[in-house]
Design an enzyme around this catalytic site. Structure first.
Site, PDB file in Angstrom:
ATOM      1  N   LYS A  14     -26.231  32.765  21.842  1.00  0.00           N
ATOM      2  CA  LYS A  14     -25.756  34.067  22.339  1.00  0.00           C
ATOM      3  C   LYS A  14     -26.321  34.384  23.717  1.00  0.00           C
ATOM      4  O   LYS A  14     -25.598  34.768  24.629  1.00  0.00           O
ATOM      5  CB  LYS A  14     -26.172  35.213  21.386  1.00  0.00           C
ATOM      6  CG  LYS A  14     -25.665  35.086  19.968  1.00  0.00           C
ATOM      7  CD  LYS A  14     -26.003  36.324  19.146  1.00  0.00           C
ATOM      8  CE  LYS A  14     -27.480  36.541  18.887  1.00  0.00           C
ATOM      9  NZ  LYS A  14     -28.130  35.509  18.058  1.00  0.00           N
ATOM     10  N   ARG A  89     -26.694  44.651  14.931  1.00  0.00           N
ATOM     11  CA  ARG A  89     -27.071  43.716  13.863  1.00  0.00           C
ATOM     12  C   ARG A  89     -26.900  44.349  12.486  1.00  0.00           C
ATOM     13  O   ARG A  89     -27.166  43.679  11.483  1.00  0.00           O
ATOM     14  CB  ARG A  89     -28.523  43.293  14.040  1.00  0.00           C
ATOM     15  CG  ARG A  89     -28.711  41.975  14.794  1.00  0.00           C
ATOM     16  CD  ARG A  89     -30.197  41.742  14.966  1.00  0.00           C
ATOM     17  NE  ARG A  89     -30.578  40.373  15.144  1.00  0.00           N
ATOM     18  CZ  ARG A  89     -30.963  39.848  16.311  1.00  0.00           C
ATOM     19  NH1 ARG A  89     -30.952  40.574  17.391  1.00  0.00           N
ATOM     20  NH2 ARG A  89     -31.369  38.595  16.372  1.00  0.00           N
ATOM     21  N   ARG A 128     -36.632  25.477  20.822  1.00  0.00           N
ATOM     22  CA  ARG A 128     -36.856  26.573  21.771  1.00  0.00           C
ATOM     23  C   ARG A 128     -38.301  27.071  21.674  1.00  0.00           C
ATOM     24  O   ARG A 128     -38.919  27.446  22.667  1.00  0.00           O
ATOM     25  CB  ARG A 128     -35.873  27.711  21.457  1.00  0.00           C
ATOM     26  CG  ARG A 128     -36.017  28.921  22.358  1.00  0.00           C
ATOM     27  CD  ARG A 128     -34.905  29.920  22.123  1.00  0.00           C
ATOM     28  NE  ARG A 128     -35.040  30.635  20.855  1.00  0.00           N
ATOM     29  CZ  ARG A 128     -34.099  31.441  20.343  1.00  0.00           C
ATOM     30  NH1 ARG A 128     -32.958  31.610  20.962  1.00  0.00           N
ATOM     31  NH2 ARG A 128     -34.299  32.059  19.192  1.00  0.00           N
ATOM     32  N   ARG A 134     -42.489  32.266  21.727  1.00  0.00           N
ATOM     33  CA  ARG A 134     -42.187  33.216  20.657  1.00  0.00           C
ATOM     34  C   ARG A 134     -42.730  32.708  19.327  1.00  0.00           C
ATOM     35  O   ARG A 134     -42.337  31.638  18.865  1.00  0.00           O
ATOM     36  CB  ARG A 134     -40.670  33.423  20.547  1.00  0.00           C
ATOM     37  CG  ARG A 134     -40.094  34.213  21.665  1.00  0.00           C
ATOM     38  CD  ARG A 134     -38.589  34.283  21.571  1.00  0.00           C
ATOM     39  NE  ARG A 134     -38.102  34.812  20.268  1.00  0.00           N
ATOM     40  CZ  ARG A 134     -36.823  35.059  20.024  1.00  0.00           C
ATOM     41  NH1 ARG A 134     -35.918  34.841  20.938  1.00  0.00           N
ATOM     42  NH2 ARG A 134     -36.460  35.539  18.840  1.00  0.00           N
ATOM     43  N   ARG A 146     -35.241  35.138   9.179  1.00  0.00           N
ATOM     44  CA  ARG A 146     -34.285  35.631  10.188  1.00  0.00           C
ATOM     45  C   ARG A 146     -32.856  35.228   9.833  1.00  0.00           C
ATOM     46  O   ARG A 146     -31.930  36.021   9.962  1.00  0.00           O
ATOM     47  CB  ARG A 146     -34.661  35.089  11.572  1.00  0.00           C
ATOM     48  CG  ARG A 146     -35.942  35.720  12.103  1.00  0.00           C
ATOM     49  CD  ARG A 146     -36.524  34.938  13.256  1.00  0.00           C
ATOM     50  NE  ARG A 146     -35.688  34.944  14.441  1.00  0.00           N
ATOM     51  CZ  ARG A 146     -35.830  34.098  15.456  1.00  0.00           C
ATOM     52  NH1 ARG A 146     -36.774  33.152  15.404  1.00  0.00           N
ATOM     53  NH2 ARG A 146     -35.057  34.190  16.503  1.00  0.00           N
TER      54      ARG A 146
END
Ligand code: AMP
Length: 196
Positions: A14, A89, A128, A134, A146
């Site tokens: 996204k 969301r 990532r 993160r 998640r």
């Protein structure tokens, strides 16, 4: 004015696509995850409230998220259009966004839902995590929470947008360039008044 929602599970691409589109079309780019991380870095009250949810992979409660988004939208009243990444969301968030845009005589024009199988998502997020800094990208259990939140709270919004006739399902396994080209073509069509 054209308003776009980039939709899909974590790791679907996204952010990558939203940034390309924002550069190309000049939309104001609004990524709630980035905004939360900035608040956490700057140790604001909002960051303090959001952190524990984000660290365990949970969604930040609607009231907190909506307050934050209202603030940022108020900062860009002259926007040519918005591109939302990671928002809405939940159903409540989707309704708030609709009401907000309706008040200005606007609407969500297109929702691009990036479709990527779960095993690929987990691989992408872990990858990532090697560079993103993160915490929620490095722990498989958090990633699974998640993905689960996506399935239960967020994915049902696809039906909401499908009923409105604005949902476009996009194969997210192709190259960044191919996906960008497909989405751009749809946006160009909308800009020329060839929307659905
Ligand atoms: P993201 O950068 O979009 O992957 O978001 C990172 C985390 O921020 C998510 O796992 C949630 O904890 C939180 N978050 C981001 N956007 C929202 C939202 N619209 N509603 C609730 N929580 C959110």
């Amino acid at each position: 004015m054209i308003n776009i929602v980039m939709f899909g599970p974590p790791g679907a691409g996204k952010g990558t696509q939203a940034k390309l589109l924002s550069d190309k079309y000049g939309f104001v780019y609004i990524a709630t995850g980035d905004m939360f991380r900035r608040h956490i870095r700057e140790q604001t009250e909002l960051g303090r409230l959001a952190q524990s949810y984000i660290d365990r992979g949970d969604l930040v409660p609607d009231e907190i998220t909506i307050d934050m988004i209202r603030e940022v939208i108020a900062e860009s009243p002259e926007a040519e259009g918005y591109i939302f990444d990671g928002f809405p969301r939940t159903r409540v968030q989707a309704k708030v966004l609709d009401d907000f845009l309706e008040n200005k005589g606007d609407r969500v024009d297109a929702v691009f839902a990036l479709e990527v199988p779960e095993e690929v998502l987990i691989r992408r997020i872990l990858n990532r995590g090697k560079t993103s800094g993160r915490k929620d990208d490095t722990d498989v259990d958090t990633i699974k929470v998640r993905l689960e939140k996506y399935k239960t709270a967020t994915r049902p919004l696809k039906d909401y947008y499908r009923e409105k006739g604005v949902l476009y399902e996009i194969d997210g396994l192709r190259s960044i360039e191919d996906i960008h080209a497909e989405i751009s073509e749809i946006i160009d069509g909308l800009r020329n008044g060839n929307g659905r």
